[in-house]
Enzyme design. Structure first.
Site, PDB file in Angstrom:
ATOM      1  N   GLU A 469       0.806  -0.921   0.267  1.00 30.20           N
ATOM      2  CA  GLU A 469       0.167   0.283   0.432  1.00 30.20           C
ATOM      3  C   GLU A 469       1.172   1.492  -0.042  1.00 30.20           C
ATOM      4  O   GLU A 469       0.309   1.797  -0.784  1.00 30.20           O
ATOM      5  CB  GLU A 469      -1.085   0.156   1.541  1.00 30.20           C
ATOM      6  CG  GLU A 469      -2.064  -1.406   1.027  1.00 30.20           C
ATOM      7  CD  GLU A 469      -2.918  -1.285  -0.249  1.00 30.20           C
ATOM      8  OE1 GLU A 469      -2.971   0.176  -0.699  1.00 30.20           O
ATOM      9  OE2 GLU A 469      -3.155  -2.106  -0.687  1.00 30.20           O
ATOM     10  N   HIS A 472       1.766   1.831  -3.340  1.00 28.16           N
ATOM     11  CA  HIS A 472       0.493   2.794  -4.241  1.00 28.16           C
ATOM     12  C   HIS A 472       0.827   4.405  -3.961  1.00 28.16           C
ATOM     13  O   HIS A 472       0.543   5.447  -4.619  1.00 28.16           O
ATOM     14  CB  HIS A 472      -0.199   2.470  -3.798  1.00 28.16           C
ATOM     15  CG  HIS A 472      -1.270   1.577  -4.910  1.00 28.16           C
ATOM     16  ND1 HIS A 472      -1.106   1.623  -5.845  1.00 28.16           N
ATOM     17  CD2 HIS A 472      -1.418  -0.162  -3.796  1.00 28.16           C
ATOM     18  CE1 HIS A 472      -1.921  -0.101  -5.950  1.00 28.16           C
ATOM     19  NE2 HIS A 472      -2.267  -0.669  -5.127  1.00 28.16           N
TER      20      HIS A 472
END
Length: 678
Positions: A469, A472
């Protein structure tokens, strides 16, 4: 009534003033945002001669207030929702859908865009400007700009229904997750569970008003350890059945008809726009281009993975038979015996590693990795408002010490938060009037919570999730585009997972683990033998795991390729599609489709394959880091410049080849997964 959403945010870096926002502020702010956006569109259409600047650029810069408010609202609906927010979502979603359709079906606006598009060869546009023009023109065409009035009205009706159905699907899954609670009164039934998991279960039971018992839910930090370590087969079966029957019990929370309605409406929408299927519509704007390419890609992987998966399953069945006399391995047995087998083969398990992955230390390691690669530093700032006490806000600075982004981190499960992990944005990056407007990004996870005696200690899988994550988030933080619609993660869906998945690779590298993997009590570095075992075990059951991902990609693709008959039962359809990849016995009454939020609530419809597609890219790209050094500055600078900062300003194939020097090859992924020999 004063409305903080309508005022200029008087906060650090104009971050969202969560401490001032109340649910009743959202609807008036959304309506005002729509009103302002409509006025901006009227201004665009009033310009006498359409140009790239007064039409395309102006359109990209319009709707800022609406985007800001709706981002805050829908992010809260995912991460910190309440009944009032969910009710508002059902009212707000149709307003936003209508507004979007009003733009995309505006013939006067489309005429201006087409005039500019038709003369693009004479305009001497930059690559980014060309991309904006082509993307905007295609977006209008692909969303009904060429339809007549009657067809346009039908499209509006379809989109309104789809917006409501997506919300309904997600609400049902969340309520099903929240309402399940399994209590254990006899500690003997917890055999096999590590002390840390028992303590967390006891603490959860106490929080739920059942002191003296142990509680289990369907939230991942509770469910996954129980399925992995509990030697009590009945406990595993109980939890598995609860998870496997989410939203498919035939009651008011059942998603089966919701799925049928969503699939049928998506098909109707695609046909209305001139496409044979929703998959064809979606894939036109993806690297893969067509359903045939996707199915061919998944089939190639399946041919490599399935024999390996079958071999792995035979080994596991034999192990379970010898260990406990299990004649038939069931789905609730797989994680448990896999963990035991992994421990026996590699002398490694999550509980052995957990003490070295204390959450704060791992966060520090993620930050240090980003600093060594991209020169970023992270400073916690309590003056930045947050939407829940568990959320931490940081200022992100670049190598020069200049402000780069606001970063929110939200790590623990709670009732108002959906399961899983995701990255999102509260403000996108763009450039306007010589100002580089910096982004506000967030990652939301559901990690193991601290207990009364221990801090949050992560499994290695949770460590890789955090890195994923954060990858990202880097895509968002390092964004450096002119136009917000091309900035950061605004890229082709089968390219968006490259920055996240490549970042996971650092978790397996000694030079990276040495930065943060220390025993939370002794401060001892993670032993090198453990690091070697982590790398050795990285291929463990990769055939099976690859086949599992392929099965989800195929199910998604078949749902959206006109394969679901309106009279067909969802369970039978799923069983038929997954029969080629599902190696364990089917458990009647269970389905994964009814909780498959990625494709029925999120943005992965006809796109779930992109996880495997991006794995090809990340394995191939990381080979260059391995060759040059995992912290090699020139390689990192090239990746930042050509991939992370570039966003969607050019076609991803061009960006990737600029970084790698050639097109990606599948071999790196197959070698990494142990599916072909090095």
């Amino acid at each position: 009534m004063s409305n903080p959403l309508l005022d200029q945010f008087q906060t650090v870096h104009e971050s969202a003033p969560f401490h001032l926002i109340k649910p009743e502020h959202f609807l008036p702010a959304i309506k005002e945002g729509i009103k302002q956006a409509e006025q901006e569109l009227d201004q665009i259409k009033s310009e006498p001669l359409p140009t790239f600047q007064n039409t395309l650029e102006a359109l990209d810069h319009s709707g800022k207030l609406l985007n800001r408010v709706s981002s805050i609202f829908f992010n809260l609906n995912s991460a910190e929702t309440i009944e009032e927010i969910q009710k508002l979502a059902r009212e707000i979603a149709p307003l936003l859908t209508e507004h979007s359709n009003n733009i995309l079906l505006d013939q006067e606006l489309f005429k201006r865009i087409k005039q500019v598009f038709d003369q693009k060869d004479q305009l001497q546009l930059s690559p980014e400007q060309e991309t904006l023009l082509e993307k905007t023109y295609k977006s209008f065409v692909r969303n009904g700009a060429k339809l007549d009035q009657e067809q346009g009205q039908k499209l509006r009706e379809i989109d309104q229904k789809l917006a409501q159905l997506g919300l309904k699907f997600g609400e049902n899954v969340l309520e099903e997750t929240n309402k399940f609670l399994h209590l254990v009164d006899n500690e003997a039934e917890l055999e096999g569970l590590p002390e840390s998991i028992r303590e967390a279960a006891a603490q959860l039971a106490e929080e739920k008003g059942h002191a003296g018992a142990w509680a289990f839910t369907l939230e991942y930090p509770s469910y996954i350890p129980a399925m992995t370590y509990a030697s009590n087969r009945e406990l595993r079966k109980t939890l598995f059945m609860a998870s496997g029957t989410k939203a498919c019990k035939g009651d008011e929370l059942d998603n089966q008809q919701v799925i049928k309605d969503i699939v049928a409406l998506r098909e109707d929408r695609a046909r209305l726009l001139g496409y044979s299927s929703h998959a064809d519509f979606v894939l036109e704007e993806r690297m893969a281009k067509s359903a045939e390419t996707v199915l061919s890609f998944l089939t190639r992987l399946m041919e490599k993975a399935k024999p390996k998966a079958q071999e792995e399953l035979r080994e596991l069945e034999s192990f379970a038979r010898e260990k406990d006399g299990i004649d038939r391995l069931e789905k609730w047995d797989f994680a448990y015996y896999s963990e035991l087998l992994k421990k026996e083969k590699f002398q490694l398990d999550d509980e052995l590693l957990r003490p070295y992955f204390e959450l704060d230390q791992v966060i520090g390691g993620v930050f240090q990795t980003a600093e060594k690669l991209y020169g970023l530093s992270f400073q916690k700032n309590d003056a930045i408002p947050v939407y829940h006490k568990d959320v931490i806000a940081y200022e992100v600075l670049d190598r020069k010490g200049d402000f780069l982004a606001v970063f929110y981190a939200d790590f623990f499960p709670r009732a108002g938060k959906r399961n899983g992990a995701w990255m999102t944005s509260y403000r996108g990056q763009s450039k306007s009037n010589r100002e580089n407007i910096r982004p506000h990004v967030s990652i939301v996870c559901n990690f193991t919570k601290p207990t009364k005696t221990k801090p949050s200690l992560l499994t290695f899988n949770e460590v890789t999730t955090l890195f994923h994550e954060f990858g990202h988030a880097l895509h968002g933080m390092l964004a450096n585009s002119t136009y917000e619609s091309l900035s950061g993660t605004s890229v082709y869906w089968d390219f968006v997972e490259l920055p996240s998945q490549i970042f996971e690779n650092w978790c397996y590298q000694k030079d990276c683990l040495d930065l943060f993997a220390r025993h939370y009590e002794t401060g001892e570095k993670i032993p090198e033998t453990y690091i070697l075992k982590i790398k050795e075990a990285s291929n463990f059951q990769q055939g099976y795991q690859t086949l599992r991902q392929i099965s989800f990609g195929l199910l998604d693709m078949y749902y959206h390729s006109n394969r679901l008959d309106k009279n067909e039962q969802i369970e039978e359809f799923e069983k038929k599609i997954m029969s080629e990849t599902d190696l364990l016995p089917k458990v009647e009454g269970t389905m994964m489709s009814t909780a498959f939020s990625h494709i029925f609530q999120g943005g992965y419809a006809a796109g779930y394959y992109s996880y495997k597609w991006a794995e090809v890219l990340d394995a191939d790209a990381f080979e260059l880091f391995e060759k040059n050094g995992i912290f090699d500055q020139s390689t990192a600078d090239s990746f930042a410049r050509n991939i992370l900062s570039a966003g969607g300003t050019e076609h991803p194939a061009r960006l990737y080849e600029r970084f790698r020097g050639r097109a990606p090859k599948e071999d790196a992924l197959l070698k990494r997964a142990g599916l072909i020999q090095n």
